[in-house]
Design a protein around this motif. Structure first.
Motif, PDB file in Angstrom:
ATOM      1  N   ASP A  55      17.619  -1.133  61.613  1.00 20.82           N
ATOM      2  CA  ASP A  55      18.774  -1.277  60.504  1.00 20.82           C
ATOM      3  C   ASP A  55      19.168   0.523  60.727  1.00 20.82           C
ATOM      4  OD1 ASP A  55      18.047  -3.429  59.826  1.00 20.82           O
ATOM      5  OD2 ASP A  55      16.352  -3.432  59.315  1.00 20.82           O
ATOM      6  N   SER A  79      16.163   3.286  55.620  1.00 24.68           N
ATOM      7  CA  SER A  79      16.332   1.580  55.333  1.00 24.68           C
ATOM      8  C   SER A  79      15.148   1.508  55.262  1.00 24.68           C
ATOM      9  CB  SER A  79      16.333   1.421  57.030  1.00 24.68           C
ATOM     10  OG  SER A  79      15.628  -0.501  57.384  1.00 24.68           O
ATOM     11  N   GLY A  80      15.233  -0.052  54.502  1.00 27.71           N
ATOM     12  CA  GLY A  80      13.790  -0.634  53.537  1.00 27.71           C
ATOM     13  C   GLY A  80      13.175  -0.990  54.472  1.00 27.71           C
ATOM     14  N   HIS A  81      13.565  -2.286  55.606  1.00 21.33           N
ATOM     15  CA  HIS A  81      12.828  -2.502  56.634  1.00 21.33           C
ATOM     16  C   HIS A  81      12.554  -2.094  57.540  1.00 21.33           C
ATOM     17  CE1 HIS A  81      16.327  -5.347  56.049  1.00 21.33           C
ATOM     18  NE2 HIS A  81      15.680  -5.889  55.435  1.00 21.33           N
ATOM     19  N   ASP A  82      10.324  -1.379  57.327  1.00 24.16           N
ATOM     20  CA  ASP A  82       9.869  -0.486  57.936  1.00 24.16           C
ATOM     21  C   ASP A  82       9.954  -0.893  59.451  1.00 24.16           C
ATOM     22  OD1 ASP A  82       8.317   1.178  56.688  1.00 24.16           O
ATOM     23  OD2 ASP A  82       6.973  -0.287  55.188  1.00 24.16           O
ATOM     24  N   PRO A 134       9.623   4.464  53.182  1.00 20.88           N
ATOM     25  CA  PRO A 134      10.740   4.957  52.641  1.00 20.88           C
ATOM     26  C   PRO A 134       9.532   4.975  50.796  1.00 20.88           C
ATOM     27  CG  PRO A 134      11.502   2.406  54.000  1.00 20.88           C
ATOM     28  CD  PRO A 134       9.206   3.093  54.332  1.00 20.88           C
ATOM     29  N   GLU A 135       9.137   4.346  50.938  1.00 15.33           N
ATOM     30  CA  GLU A 135       8.799   4.657  49.165  1.00 15.33           C
ATOM     31  C   GLU A 135       8.295   5.959  49.297  1.00 15.33           C
ATOM     32  OE1 GLU A 135       8.262   1.640  51.369  1.00 15.33           O
ATOM     33  OE2 GLU A 135       9.361   0.438  49.621  1.00 15.33           O
ATOM     34  N   THR A 170      18.574   6.245  48.768  1.00 16.61           N
ATOM     35  CA  THR A 170      18.372   5.139  48.153  1.00 16.61           C
ATOM     36  C   THR A 170      17.870   3.924  48.961  1.00 16.61           C
ATOM     37  OG1 THR A 170      20.879   5.290  47.440  1.00 16.61           O
ATOM     38  CG2 THR A 170      20.680   3.237  48.968  1.00 16.61           C
ATOM     39  N   ILE A 171      17.189   3.168  49.223  1.00 18.78           N
ATOM     40  CA  ILE A 171      15.959   2.425  50.758  1.00 18.78           C
ATOM     41  C   ILE A 171      17.270   0.764  50.897  1.00 18.78           C
ATOM     42  CG2 ILE A 171      14.510   0.789  50.948  1.00 18.78           C
ATOM     43  CD1 ILE A 171      12.941   3.463  48.868  1.00 18.78           C
ATOM     44  N   LEU A 172      17.766   0.708  51.645  1.00 13.81           N
ATOM     45  CA  LEU A 172      18.443  -0.747  51.670  1.00 13.81           C
ATOM     46  C   LEU A 172      17.129  -1.377  52.298  1.00 13.81           C
ATOM     47  CD1 LEU A 172      21.292   0.762  54.233  1.00 13.81           C
ATOM     48  CD2 LEU A 172      21.232   0.901  51.759  1.00 13.81           C
ATOM     49  N   GLN A 173      17.611  -2.400  52.132  1.00 11.68           N
ATOM     50  CA  GLN A 173      16.753  -3.805  52.298  1.00 11.68           C
ATOM     51  C   GLN A 173      17.322  -4.835  52.890  1.00 11.68           C
ATOM     52  OE1 GLN A 173      13.283  -4.042  51.158  1.00 11.68           O
ATOM     53  NE2 GLN A 173      13.796  -1.886  49.545  1.00 11.68           N
TER      54      GLN A 173
END
Length: 139
Positions: free
Chosen positions: A16, A107-110, A124-125, A136-139
């Motif tokens: 991602d 990217s929020g998808h670890d 991301p957190e 901005t953390i993208l999911q």
């Protein structure tokens, strides 16, 4: 809030990462974009599913991946590539402070299971909690 002048995209070797770079370029069309490719710390026993290789080799591979992302971007001339070794939750806030970053995209998808075990859950957190600019953390 004014549009950022300098956006940092964090690349963790996740599929991602390309989406995060595209998002930054599209959302902030006037901003300079830095793609920060982060590799696992040397004190870890495995990396990206294998025994750790020499530091120079791993950094070169990370830079090559990031260069590939840059060249595949809609406007590669706006993207600068940097490569660092260490924990993203520590590197990103420091990099942002030292380089005048106004916004961070990640990217929020670890990342993969192996890398998640190395670097910890919720990368991301943690970046968002520790960074003094919007993230901005993208999911």
């Amino acid at each position: 809030m004014a549009d950022p002048d300098h956006v940092l995209v964090v690349a963790l070797g996740d599929p991602d990462d390309e989406d995060a770079l595209a998002h930054a370029l599209e959302t902030f069309p006037e901003a300079a974009v830095t793609l920060l490719s982060v590799v696992a710390p040397l004190d870890q026993s495995v990396s990206e599913g294998r025994i750790l290789e020499r530091s120079e080799t791993r950094l070169t591979e990370a830079r090559d991946r990031a260069d590939g992302l840059r060249t595949s971007a809609a406007d590669p001339s706006r993207v600068t590539v940097e490569t660092r070794e260490g924990s993203p939750a520590d590197l990103v806030p420091t990099y942002a402070d030292r380089h005048g970053v106004d916004h961070v995209v990640v990217s929020g998808h670890d990342v993969s299971g192996i890398v998640r075990r190395l670097l910890g859950d919720g990368i991301p957190e943690l970046i968002a909690e520790r960074t003094g600019v919007p993230v901005t953390i993208l999911q």
